[in-house]
Design a protein around this motif. Structure first.
Motif, short mmCIF file in Angstrom:
data_model
loop_
_atom_site.label_atom_id
_atom_site.label_comp_id
_atom_site.label_asym_id
_atom_site.label_seq_id
_atom_site.Cartn_x
_atom_site.Cartn_y
_atom_site.Cartn_z
N LEU A 80 -50.90 -11.80 -78.36
CA LEU A 80 -51.77 -11.32 -77.29
C LEU A 80 -52.03 -9.84 -77.53
N TRP A 81 -53.32 -9.47 -77.57
CA TRP A 81 -53.72 -8.08 -77.78
C TRP A 81 -54.61 -7.63 -76.63
N ARG A 82 -54.33 -6.47 -76.08
CA ARG A 82 -55.16 -5.87 -75.05
C ARG A 82 -56.34 -5.16 -75.71
N ILE A 83 -57.49 -5.16 -75.04
CA ILE A 83 -58.63 -4.36 -75.48
C ILE A 83 -58.60 -3.09 -74.64
N PRO A 84 -58.34 -1.95 -75.26
CA PRO A 84 -58.17 -0.71 -74.50
C PRO A 84 -59.37 -0.40 -73.60
N GLY A 85 -59.06 0.02 -72.39
CA GLY A 85 -60.09 0.44 -71.45
C GLY A 85 -60.81 -0.69 -70.73
N ARG A 86 -60.37 -1.93 -70.94
CA ARG A 86 -61.04 -3.07 -70.30
C ARG A 86 -59.99 -4.05 -69.79
N TRP A 87 -60.39 -4.88 -68.84
CA TRP A 87 -59.56 -6.02 -68.46
C TRP A 87 -59.98 -7.16 -69.35
N ALA A 88 -59.53 -7.10 -70.59
CA ALA A 88 -59.92 -8.08 -71.59
C ALA A 88 -58.83 -8.17 -72.65
N ASN A 89 -58.79 -9.30 -73.35
CA ASN A 89 -57.80 -9.45 -74.41
C ASN A 89 -58.28 -10.45 -75.45
N TRP A 90 -57.60 -10.42 -76.57
CA TRP A 90 -57.70 -11.44 -77.61
C TRP A 90 -56.33 -12.10 -77.66
N SER A 91 -56.30 -13.40 -77.82
CA SER A 91 -55.03 -14.09 -77.92
C SER A 91 -55.12 -15.16 -79.01
N LEU A 92 -53.97 -15.50 -79.53
CA LEU A 92 -53.87 -16.55 -80.54
C LEU A 92 -53.04 -17.67 -79.95
N TYR A 93 -53.65 -18.84 -79.83
CA TYR A 93 -52.97 -20.03 -79.34
C TYR A 93 -52.74 -20.99 -80.49
N ASP A 94 -51.60 -21.65 -80.46
CA ASP A 94 -51.27 -22.69 -81.45
C ASP A 94 -50.93 -23.95 -80.65
N VAL A 95 -51.90 -24.85 -80.57
CA VAL A 95 -51.76 -26.06 -79.76
C VAL A 95 -52.23 -27.28 -80.56
N ARG A 96 -51.97 -28.44 -80.04
CA ARG A 96 -52.29 -29.69 -80.73
C ARG A 96 -53.79 -29.86 -80.94
N ASP A 97 -54.58 -29.56 -79.88
CA ASP A 97 -56.02 -29.79 -79.96
C ASP A 97 -56.73 -29.02 -78.85
N ALA A 98 -58.05 -29.18 -78.77
CA ALA A 98 -58.85 -28.45 -77.78
C ALA A 98 -58.47 -28.84 -76.36
N THR A 99 -58.06 -30.07 -76.15
CA THR A 99 -57.66 -30.50 -74.80
C THR A 99 -56.41 -29.76 -74.35
N GLU A 100 -55.44 -29.62 -75.25
CA GLU A 100 -54.23 -28.88 -74.90
C GLU A 100 -54.54 -27.40 -74.66
N LEU A 101 -55.47 -26.84 -75.43
CA LEU A 101 -55.88 -25.46 -75.20
C LEU A 101 -56.51 -25.33 -73.81
N HIS A 102 -57.39 -26.26 -73.47
CA HIS A 102 -58.03 -26.24 -72.16
C HIS A 102 -56.99 -26.29 -71.05
#
Length: 108
Positions: free
Chosen positions: A43-65
């Motif tokens: 999980l990475w914060r984007i400085p100066g914003r309420w925003a982030n980038w994250s890396l998820y490792d899940v089985r599929d798109a349904t699990e990500l959802h």
């Protein structure tokens, strides 16, 4: 499967501070739960914003959802999902490490 996820939080400025504090506390706890389950890897914060980038490792798109919609801030999120595929020149896959670790390259 790995997914790179970009999230912008669109919290309403007129919302009461107590409500914001309660939601953000629950968000922290749920994020930690996803991390302990091995789903939220980075999980990475984007400085100066309420925003982030994250890396998820899940089985599929349904699990990500399911993971993303479990977050208490989900109703106020603008989410972009980028599925990731392995690349043949990925330095990690090639054994090329950074820092003081061995690079796998032969010295001449």
């Amino acid at each position: 499967m790995e997914y790179l996820v970009h999230i912008d939080i669109n919290w309403p400025p007129e919302a009461p501070e107590a409500r914001r504090s309660e939601i953000f506390d629950r968000e922290l706890a749920q994020g930690q739960l996803l991390a302990r389950a091995g789903k939220l890897r980075r999980l990475w914060r984007i400085p100066g914003r309420w925003a982030n980038w994250s890396l998820y490792d899940v089985r599929d798109a349904t699990e990500l959802h399911e993971a993303l919609t479990s977050l208490p801030l989900y109703p106020w999120m603008d989410i972009q999902v980028h599925p990731l595929a392995e690349h043949p020149n990925d330095p990690r896959a090639l054994g090329i490490l950074h820092g003081t670790e061995e690079t796998g390259a032969k010295e001449e």
